[in-house]
Scaffold this motif. Sequence first.
Motif, PDB file in Angstrom:
ATOM      1  N   UNK A 114       3.811  16.044  -9.198  1.00 40.03           N
ATOM      2  CA  UNK A 114       3.369  15.176 -10.182  1.00 40.03           C
ATOM      3  C   UNK A 114       1.965  14.909 -10.357  1.00 40.03           C
ATOM      4  N   UNK A 115       1.657  13.953 -11.056  1.00 35.07           N
ATOM      5  CA  UNK A 115       0.106  13.611 -11.206  1.00 35.07           C
ATOM      6  C   UNK A 115      -0.067  12.928 -10.013  1.00 35.07           C
ATOM      7  N   UNK A 116      -1.432  12.857  -9.554  1.00 38.80           N
ATOM      8  CA  UNK A 116      -1.846  12.117  -8.587  1.00 38.80           C
ATOM      9  C   UNK A 116      -1.668  10.397  -8.794  1.00 38.80           C
ATOM     10  N   UNK A 117      -1.423   9.889  -7.752  1.00 39.62           N
ATOM     11  CA  UNK A 117      -1.084   8.423  -7.980  1.00 39.62           C
ATOM     12  C   UNK A 117      -2.016   7.730  -7.034  1.00 39.62           C
ATOM     13  N   UNK A 118      -2.531   6.662  -7.809  1.00 35.10           N
ATOM     14  CA  UNK A 118      -3.779   5.851  -6.587  1.00 35.10           C
ATOM     15  C   UNK A 118      -3.123   5.068  -5.730  1.00 35.10           C
ATOM     16  N   UNK A 119      -3.679   4.775  -4.735  1.00 38.41           N
ATOM     17  CA  UNK A 119      -3.108   3.724  -3.657  1.00 38.41           C
ATOM     18  C   UNK A 119      -4.436   2.747  -3.674  1.00 38.41           C
ATOM     19  N   UNK A 120      -4.415   1.725  -4.567  1.00 39.65           N
ATOM     20  CA  UNK A 120      -5.402   0.855  -4.402  1.00 39.65           C
ATOM     21  C   UNK A 120      -5.372  -0.177  -3.313  1.00 39.65           C
ATOM     22  N   UNK A 121      -6.628  -0.794  -2.946  1.00 34.04           N
ATOM     23  CA  UNK A 121      -6.623  -1.296  -1.615  1.00 34.04           C
ATOM     24  C   UNK A 121      -6.149  -2.684  -2.008  1.00 34.04           C
ATOM     25  N   UNK A 122      -5.963  -3.149  -3.309  1.00 38.50           N
ATOM     26  CA  UNK A 122      -5.472  -4.550  -3.523  1.00 38.50           C
ATOM     27  C   UNK A 122      -3.970  -4.425  -3.572  1.00 38.50           C
ATOM     28  N   UNK A 123      -3.369  -3.523  -3.608  1.00 39.03           N
ATOM     29  CA  UNK A 123      -1.788  -3.414  -3.846  1.00 39.03           C
ATOM     30  C   UNK A 123      -1.239  -3.229  -2.283  1.00 39.03           C
ATOM     31  N   UNK A 124       0.015  -4.117  -2.093  1.00 39.95           N
ATOM     32  CA  UNK A 124       0.595  -3.874  -0.949  1.00 39.95           C
ATOM     33  C   UNK A 124       1.170  -2.627  -0.606  1.00 39.95           C
ATOM     34  N   UNK A 125       1.191  -2.058   0.680  1.00 38.47           N
ATOM     35  CA  UNK A 125       1.548  -0.866   0.884  1.00 38.47           C
ATOM     36  C   UNK A 125       2.991  -0.637   0.512  1.00 38.47           C
ATOM     37  N   UNK A 126       3.842  -1.780   0.808  1.00 38.63           N
ATOM     38  CA  UNK A 126       5.262  -1.628   0.603  1.00 38.63           C
ATOM     39  C   UNK A 126       5.503  -1.138  -1.000  1.00 38.63           C
ATOM     40  N   UNK A 127       4.705  -1.808  -1.722  1.00 38.43           N
ATOM     41  CA  UNK A 127       4.615  -1.739  -3.190  1.00 38.43           C
ATOM     42  C   UNK A 127       4.431  -0.283  -3.658  1.00 38.43           C
ATOM     43  N   UNK A 128       3.224   0.311  -3.085  1.00 41.53           N
ATOM     44  CA  UNK A 128       2.778   1.546  -3.206  1.00 41.53           C
ATOM     45  C   UNK A 128       4.102   2.469  -2.661  1.00 41.53           C
ATOM     46  N   UNK A 129       4.536   2.443  -1.749  1.00 40.33           N
ATOM     47  CA  UNK A 129       5.742   3.259  -1.164  1.00 40.33           C
ATOM     48  C   UNK A 129       6.921   3.166  -2.088  1.00 40.33           C
ATOM     49  N   UNK A 130       7.247   1.945  -2.652  1.00 38.24           N
ATOM     50  CA  UNK A 130       8.268   2.064  -3.688  1.00 38.24           C
ATOM     51  C   UNK A 130       7.821   2.642  -4.761  1.00 38.24           C
ATOM     52  N   UNK A 131       6.753   2.521  -5.414  1.00 36.62           N
ATOM     53  CA  UNK A 131       6.333   3.593  -6.485  1.00 36.62           C
ATOM     54  C   UNK A 131       6.401   4.929  -6.270  1.00 36.62           C
ATOM     55  N   UNK A 132       5.874   5.107  -5.168  1.00 35.21           N
ATOM     56  CA  UNK A 132       5.930   6.616  -4.939  1.00 35.21           C
ATOM     57  C   UNK A 132       7.087   7.078  -4.541  1.00 35.21           C
ATOM     58  N   UNK A 133       8.268   6.427  -3.848  1.00 35.34           N
ATOM     59  CA  UNK A 133       9.631   6.935  -3.951  1.00 35.34           C
ATOM     60  C   UNK A 133      10.321   7.283  -5.230  1.00 35.34           C
ATOM     61  N   UNK A 134       9.837   6.090  -6.101  1.00 36.06           N
ATOM     62  CA  UNK A 134      10.622   6.358  -7.521  1.00 36.06           C
ATOM     63  C   UNK A 134      10.080   7.599  -8.253  1.00 36.06           C
ATOM     64  N   UNK A 135       8.684   7.969  -8.114  1.00 37.64           N
ATOM     65  CA  UNK A 135       8.428   8.953  -8.586  1.00 37.64           C
ATOM     66  C   UNK A 135       8.562  10.411  -8.245  1.00 37.64           C
ATOM     67  N   UNK A 136       8.977  10.394  -6.625  1.00 38.30           N
ATOM     68  CA  UNK A 136       9.756  11.598  -6.215  1.00 38.30           C
ATOM     69  C   UNK A 136      11.076  11.849  -6.581  1.00 38.30           C
TER      70      UNK A 136
END
Length: 240
Positions: free
Chosen positions: A176-198
Amino acid sequence: MAEFVYPPVIGAVRTLFKALDLRFDIQGSEHIPRQGGAVLVSNHIGYLDFAFCGLTALPSKRLVRFMAKESVFRHKISGPLMRGMKHIPVDRSQGEHAYAHALEALRSGEIIGVFPEATISPSFTLKTFKTGAARLAQEAGVPLLPMALWGTQRLWTKGRPRNLGRNHIPITMRVGEPMPADASEPVASITGRLRERVQELLESAQRAYPVRPKSPADTWWIPAHLGGTAPTPAQVKDRG
């Protein structure tokens, strides 16, 4: 730094895959950046997933450094190869050392490969993602590269004999396209988005997979929710 081990290993692996007459369907390799750090994140369904994930980076002329359990590095054959390819050993009792190693590599412009499920999924469905990949990307200031593979479990997976004959097994991969991991976003939220994309990429790979079982006996590699006889996530949990 010169690479004396990784290129010959890639050549040997590609020769093996050609000998097995594997049928590759790879889409999205153009999303692998040609330079700079990134965290490549994939589902994990077979013992050879490292090699297959690494293939997706070859068009961009990149080498992926995978994080793998320490026992692989202690093996008399795989150990020297893993160290020579500069992969990163993970001792689960001292994970901070592997994390620091991976973080340094990302900051120096490497691509680090991570299987956030931490182990092979016997149900061939996505398990819960650990947050390490998102934390690494966020702290290093690099993107996440989601991907999914399908069909590799038919070659060699947990609890099944190896199937390394010339059986023309299809292997489907989606990056998939690269996903940003913004410093302002909680790690759990990033992980959730990542799992949905995978998950989306996995479903895409499954839909595109050209093989359908010829008999009920050949449905072991298909998840239960898709009509196969692989154990359900609940059954796997009960066994564990």
